[in-house]
Design a protein around this motif. Structure first.
Motif, mmCIF file in Angstrom:
data_model
loop_
_atom_site.group_PDB
_atom_site.id
_atom_site.type_symbol
_atom_site.label_atom_id
_atom_site.label_comp_id
_atom_site.label_asym_id
_atom_site.label_seq_id
_atom_site.Cartn_x
_atom_site.Cartn_y
_atom_site.Cartn_z
ATOM 1 N N LEU A 212 0.846 -1.268 -0.049
ATOM 2 C CA LEU A 212 0.029 0.001 -0.126
ATOM 3 C C LEU A 212 0.779 1.382 -0.152
ATOM 4 O O LEU A 212 0.653 2.181 -0.667
ATOM 5 C CB LEU A 212 -1.088 0.028 1.304
ATOM 6 N N LYS B 229 1.722 1.920 -3.574
ATOM 7 C CA LYS B 229 0.762 2.376 -4.228
ATOM 8 C C LYS B 229 0.628 3.790 -3.979
ATOM 9 O O LYS B 229 0.311 4.287 -5.115
ATOM 10 C CB LYS B 229 -0.423 1.669 -3.952
ATOM 11 N N ASN B 230 0.811 4.196 -2.702
ATOM 12 C CA ASN B 230 0.736 5.668 -2.464
ATOM 13 C C ASN B 230 1.736 6.647 -3.166
ATOM 14 O O ASN B 230 1.704 7.680 -3.596
ATOM 15 C CB ASN B 230 0.315 5.885 -1.156
ATOM 16 N N ASP C 137 3.377 5.749 -6.158
ATOM 17 C CA ASP C 137 2.932 5.846 -7.285
ATOM 18 C C ASP C 137 1.872 6.913 -7.537
ATOM 19 O O ASP C 137 2.030 7.638 -8.527
ATOM 20 C CB ASP C 137 2.497 4.341 -7.660
ATOM 21 N N ALA C 138 0.649 6.894 -6.570
ATOM 22 C CA ALA C 138 -0.252 7.715 -6.949
ATOM 23 C C ALA C 138 0.143 9.224 -6.667
ATOM 24 O O ALA C 138 -0.142 10.008 -7.570
ATOM 25 C CB ALA C 138 -1.363 7.497 -5.908
ATOM 26 N N ARG D 292 -2.072 11.800 -0.701
ATOM 27 C CA ARG D 292 -1.407 10.782 -1.071
ATOM 28 C C ARG D 292 -0.123 10.605 -0.345
ATOM 29 O O ARG D 292 0.347 9.543 0.369
ATOM 30 C CB ARG D 292 -1.155 10.109 -2.485
ATOM 31 N N GLU E 69 -6.962 5.592 -9.821
ATOM 32 C CA GLU E 69 -7.700 5.416 -8.797
ATOM 33 C C GLU E 69 -8.453 3.958 -8.465
ATOM 34 O O GLU E 69 -8.667 3.389 -7.383
ATOM 35 C CB GLU E 69 -8.680 6.478 -8.636
ATOM 36 N N SER F 141 -5.877 1.710 -7.323
ATOM 37 C CA SER F 141 -5.916 2.007 -6.068
ATOM 38 C C SER F 141 -7.057 1.341 -5.056
ATOM 39 O O SER F 141 -7.036 0.477 -4.060
ATOM 40 C CB SER F 141 -5.592 3.410 -5.515
ATOM 41 N N GLU G 288 -6.590 -2.480 -4.891
ATOM 42 C CA GLU G 288 -5.623 -2.852 -3.964
ATOM 43 C C GLU G 288 -6.119 -2.636 -2.383
ATOM 44 O O GLU G 288 -5.792 -3.586 -1.811
ATOM 45 C CB GLU G 288 -4.428 -2.048 -4.266
ATOM 46 N N TYR G 289 -6.487 -1.507 -2.113
ATOM 47 C CA TYR G 289 -7.060 -1.246 -0.827
ATOM 48 C C TYR G 289 -8.020 -2.354 -0.261
ATOM 49 O O TYR G 289 -8.182 -2.816 0.674
ATOM 50 C CB TYR G 289 -7.687 0.250 -0.614
ATOM 51 N N GLN H 60 -8.521 5.507 4.598
ATOM 52 C CA GLN H 60 -7.839 5.618 3.232
ATOM 53 C C GLN H 60 -8.569 5.345 2.079
ATOM 54 O O GLN H 60 -8.675 5.931 0.963
ATOM 55 C CB GLN H 60 -6.257 5.296 3.442
ATOM 56 N N VAL I 51 -10.054 7.163 -1.204
ATOM 57 C CA VAL I 51 -9.690 6.827 -2.479
ATOM 58 C C VAL I 51 -10.844 6.658 -3.144
ATOM 59 O O VAL I 51 -11.055 7.264 -4.541
ATOM 60 C CB VAL I 51 -8.774 5.570 -2.429
#
Length: 152
Positions: free
Chosen positions: A17, A20-21, A23-24, A51, A106, A109, A112-113, A133, A137
């Protein structure tokens, strides 16, 4: 503290995670530079900062579990940002194309979340952080879809 299998799995999930954040955040910073639309630029800057805050929260939890947080995003994130560069260069309707990439990011994300959330104990502090979070998202995804409808 001895690192147990459960602790290692927890840390690995948080690391995923965290990346991923990263990256975002990098993605939002990149698309922010490609638009001339100031309200859109401001919104993307806000999302990048959000993020960054998420990453800081996850970093703290990883450290609490006696592990060293990863320092950067993923190769997939790098490739996605490369695709944004190519796509925005080839597309005349740049803001719409950038928003489409934000939506794609998004959605990834969110997935994934949602997958990671199931790995945490019901009453854990971490689950609460991940749930918060995730909600943010989901809200960002809904907002970017509305922005695309307005701009597109």
């Amino acid at each position: 503290m001895k690192i147990t299998k459960d602790n290692k799995e927890l840390v690995n999930t948080l690391q995923d995670l965290l990346q991923k954040n990263y990256d975002a955040e990098a993605g939002y910073k990149q698309v922010m530079q490609k638009t001339e639309n100031q309200p859109l630029k401001n919104w993307m800057q806000q999302k990048a900062l959000q993020r960054n805050t998420f990453a800081t929260e996850l970093d703290f939890q990883i450290r609490k579990h006696n592990a060293e947080p990863k320092a950067s995003g993923t190769l997939t994130g790098d490739l996605h940002r490369g695709w944004i560069n190519v796509k925005s260069t080839l597309t005349s309707d740049t803001d719409e194309a950038l928003l489409e990439e934000c939506i794609r990011g998004e959605k990834a994300s969110l997935t994934e979340y949602e997958e990671k959330l199931e790995r945490f104990n019901e009453d854990s502090e971490i689950k609460t952080i991940i749930q918060t979070q995730l909600t943010t998202v989901r809200s960002a995804l809904n907002t970017v879809k509305k922005l695309e409808d307005i701009i597109g």
